[in-house]
Write a protein that holds these residues in place. Structure first.
Motif, short mmCIF file in Angstrom:
data_model
loop_
_atom_site.label_atom_id
_atom_site.label_comp_id
_atom_site.label_asym_id
_atom_site.label_seq_id
_atom_site.Cartn_x
_atom_site.Cartn_y
_atom_site.Cartn_z
N VAL A 30 0.75 -1.10 0.07
CA VAL A 30 -0.03 0.05 0.03
C VAL A 30 0.81 1.24 0.03
O VAL A 30 0.31 2.24 -0.18
CB VAL A 30 -1.06 0.16 1.22
N PHE A 31 2.21 1.26 0.22
CA PHE A 31 3.25 2.36 0.11
C PHE A 31 4.45 1.72 -0.18
O PHE A 31 4.71 0.53 -0.09
CB PHE A 31 3.06 3.02 1.43
N GLU A 32 5.14 2.61 -0.79
CA GLU A 32 6.58 2.34 -1.20
C GLU A 32 7.65 3.01 -0.10
O GLU A 32 7.28 4.13 0.43
CB GLU A 32 6.88 3.00 -2.59
N LEU A 33 8.65 2.55 0.25
CA LEU A 33 9.68 3.04 0.76
C LEU A 33 10.90 3.50 0.09
O LEU A 33 11.47 2.72 -0.93
CB LEU A 33 10.15 2.17 2.12
N ASP A 34 11.39 4.88 0.20
CA ASP A 34 12.36 5.32 -0.40
C ASP A 34 13.64 5.66 0.69
O ASP A 34 13.22 6.70 1.28
CB ASP A 34 11.97 6.68 -1.25
N VAL A 35 14.65 5.25 0.65
CA VAL A 35 15.81 5.51 1.53
C VAL A 35 16.86 6.24 1.00
O VAL A 35 17.35 5.92 -0.22
CB VAL A 35 16.26 3.91 2.00
N VAL A 36 16.88 7.50 1.67
CA VAL A 36 17.90 8.55 1.29
C VAL A 36 19.13 8.26 1.97
O VAL A 36 19.13 8.05 3.12
CB VAL A 36 17.34 9.94 1.33
N ASP A 37 20.26 8.11 1.11
CA ASP A 37 21.76 8.33 1.65
C ASP A 37 22.05 9.44 2.15
O ASP A 37 22.44 10.36 1.53
CB ASP A 37 22.78 7.87 0.86
N ASP A 38 21.77 9.57 3.46
CA ASP A 38 21.94 10.96 4.23
C ASP A 38 23.06 11.16 5.28
O ASP A 38 23.16 11.69 6.39
CB ASP A 38 20.56 11.40 5.09
N ARG A 39 24.10 10.05 5.05
CA ARG A 39 25.24 9.99 5.98
C ARG A 39 26.24 11.11 5.52
O ARG A 39 27.13 11.27 6.44
CB ARG A 39 25.95 8.50 5.69
N GLY A 40 26.33 11.54 4.37
CA GLY A 40 27.53 12.54 4.14
C GLY A 40 28.69 12.03 3.99
O GLY A 40 28.91 10.80 3.65
N PRO A 41 29.66 12.66 4.44
CA PRO A 41 31.09 12.21 4.33
C PRO A 41 31.48 11.25 5.27
O PRO A 41 32.62 11.32 5.92
CB PRO A 41 31.93 13.50 4.53
N GLY A 42 30.68 10.34 5.64
CA GLY A 42 31.09 9.01 6.75
C GLY A 42 30.75 9.58 8.18
O GLY A 42 29.85 9.97 8.35
N THR A 43 31.83 8.96 8.94
CA THR A 43 31.60 8.95 10.33
C THR A 43 32.58 9.71 11.18
O THR A 43 33.80 9.93 10.29
CB THR A 43 31.35 7.78 11.06
N VAL A 44 32.11 10.10 12.40
CA VAL A 44 33.36 10.98 13.18
C VAL A 44 33.09 10.06 14.62
O VAL A 44 31.96 9.81 14.97
CB VAL A 44 32.88 12.17 13.20
N ARG A 45 34.23 10.43 15.21
CA ARG A 45 34.10 9.77 16.89
C ARG A 45 34.05 11.10 17.49
O ARG A 45 34.58 11.97 17.76
CB ARG A 45 35.51 9.16 16.92
N ILE A 46 32.93 10.81 18.53
CA ILE A 46 32.66 11.98 19.41
C ILE A 46 32.85 11.15 20.87
O ILE A 46 32.17 9.99 21.35
CB ILE A 46 31.49 12.29 19.10
N PRO A 47 33.64 11.91 21.76
CA PRO A 47 33.61 11.54 23.24
C PRO A 47 32.21 11.26 23.92
O PRO A 47 31.48 11.92 23.68
CB PRO A 47 34.55 12.47 23.96
N PHE A 48 32.18 10.11 24.58
CA PHE A 48 30.95 9.53 25.25
C PHE A 48 30.86 10.69 26.45
O PHE A 48 31.82 11.23 27.12
CB PHE A 48 31.05 8.21 25.91
N ASN A 49 29.44 11.31 26.44
CA ASN A 49 29.15 12.25 27.59
C ASN A 49 30.25 13.45 27.45
O ASN A 49 30.67 13.96 28.29
CB ASN A 49 29.42 11.72 28.96
N ALA A 50 30.43 13.98 26.22
CA ALA A 50 31.30 14.98 26.02
C ALA A 50 30.55 16.24 26.51
O ALA A 50 29.27 16.29 26.59
CB ALA A 50 31.41 15.45 24.34
N GLN A 51 31.64 16.93 27.19
CA GLN A 51 31.20 18.40 27.96
C GLN A 51 31.55 19.44 27.10
O GLN A 51 32.56 19.37 26.53
CB GLN A 51 31.57 18.36 29.53
N PRO A 52 30.92 20.68 27.39
CA PRO A 52 31.36 21.76 26.75
C PRO A 52 32.97 22.20 27.06
O PRO A 52 32.89 21.90 28.29
CB PRO A 52 30.24 22.93 27.08
#
Length: 412
Positions: A167-189
């Motif tokens: 009853v409907f179609e699914l269209d998946v967009v590649d929205d990842r951009g230039p890959g991944t990045v590592r972010i510290p867990f519970n990063a604080q300002p």
């Protein structure tokens, strides 16, 4: 663009409007916090497919953000986050997201107040409602989207449902951009310690060095194009990098309030924004270059008009506000380059005893601007320097003059 504001009932059911008896809809769903380039890719695809199939382009927008609503519920015995409660972790306010959706050409936004009862509905039930009520023919999602109770409706599960029901179609967009990045867990300002735009701390690292850096900080992988990454970059003062992810200048919006009025006595009168109630994520303390935009007196949101007299919770509004659009334009006479300070005024806080976090924007304008009570937008172009305590007013004035010249250069 038409907005319909919807509040689920106590059981989580939404009174979805009927858009048309015969015209279908292309739909996407989410919070779209920040409206970064990944969000723009998804919504752009919705608009593209809707035009191709002569369908409505529809965004189902959740407010508050599901992450904030679930966090509040976990700390308050499952209670719903109160309507209008300030969300300091939101990258952008709802009005900003709506304006960007309008600019992308969206026909309808269903602005749904996100409640725990609504969150408890299965993704199958939710999608069935979108098909039956909105006439959804195509659902457009990002590559790692998930919805419904326990986020069970991931792309794989929804693709299976679409194939099984037909009853409907699914269209998946590649929205990842230039890959991944590592972010510290519970990063604080973390405020930069040196003047100038901070560098990526992992730039130039070998794989072994990056592994060691990540292990020490319990860093997790996130998409570069993600609200989490934008929030992290802003919390480190990395404005240019955050703007690259967003595809536009990061901004906050708020009301100008009376401050100590010390700035005008030293030749640098500032517009003081109520930081506690500002829409949009406040970057870490420091001095920034950017712009100040006067959006006018009072509430700048679109006027609401009743869409259905039988349901007070269903309200439509047209946000094609030409005045606001003109004020936000790059060549607007209501826009000025601005040196922006976020912090606790270290040069004066010992004298005043005040340590509240404040936002002050010095507009580089020919005349004094009377903006008290006005809604303003503060856009960020780059980090200038950390907040420091100066030995007297003269040293502060000299530094502010340098900041103004740097702002002129960065915003030219």
């Amino acid at each position: 663009m038409n907005i319909t504001r919807l509040t689920p009932d106590s059981t989580g059911l939404v009174a979805w409007p009927t858009l048309s008896d015969d015209r279908k809809a292309v739909v996407t769903v989410g919070a779209f916090d920040g409206m970064h380039q990944g969000h723009q890719a998804v919504i752009g695809r919705v608009v593209e497919l809707a035009k191709r199939h002569d369908a409505f382009s529809v965004v189902v927008l959740f407010d508050p953000r599901p992450a904030a609503a679930h966090r509040y519920a976990a700390a308050h015995d499952g209670a719903d986050m109160p309507a209008g409660m300030h969300d300091p972790q939101a990258v952008s306010g709802v009005d900003d997201r709506l304006r960007r959706m309008r600019d992308l050409g969206v026909d309808h936004v269903m602005l749904v107040h996100y409640t725990m009862a609504f969150a408890g509905k299965s993704f199958r039930f939710f999608l069935g409602q979108l098909v039956g009520k909105l006439g959804m023919r195509t659902l457009v999602l990002g590559s790692d989207a998930a919805m419904g109770k326990d986020r069970a409706g991931d792309v794989k599960a929804i693709a299976t449902l679409a194939a099984a029901t037909g009853v409907f179609e699914l269209d998946v967009v590649d929205d990842r951009g230039p890959g991944t990045v590592r972010i510290p867990f519970n990063a604080q300002p973390q405020a930069p310690s040196e003047p100038g735009e901070p560098a990526d701390p992992t730039a130039g690292m070998t794989k072994a060095e990056l592994r060691a850096w990540s292990k020490k900080r319990q860093a997790l992988l996130h998409r570069v194009w993600s609200s989490t990454n934008v929030r992290y970059l802003l919390s480190q003062g990395r404005i240019i990098a955050a703007n690259d992810v967003l595809g536009h200048a990061h901004a906050i919006e708020g009301t100008v309030v009376h401050g100590e009025e010390r700035g005008r006595t030293i030749g640098f009168p500032t517009a003081n924004i109520d930081a506690a109630g500002a829409d949009g994520y406040l970057p870490v303390d420091g001095v920034y270059a950017g712009w100040l935009v006067d959006m006018g007196l009072g509430d700048v949101a679109a006027d609401d008009t009743a869409a259905d007299a039988a349901s007070a919770d269903v309200v439509s509004a047209d946000v094609a506000d030409d005045d606001i659009a003109a004020r936000l334009a790059a060549d607007s006479p209501h826009r000025w380059p601005a040196a922006i300070s976020i912090g606790t005024k270290p040069t004066f806080n010992e004298e005043t005893g005040l340590a509240d976090r404040v936002v002050e924007a010095y507009a580089i304008a020919d005349d004094w601007l009377e903006l008290y009570g006005h809604r303003v937008r503060v856009e960020f172009a780059g980090f200038l320097r950390p907040q420091v305590r100066f030995d007297g007013v003269d040293a502060l004035k000299d530094e502010l003059a340098r900041n103004v010249e740097e702002t002129r250069r960065l915003t030219a």
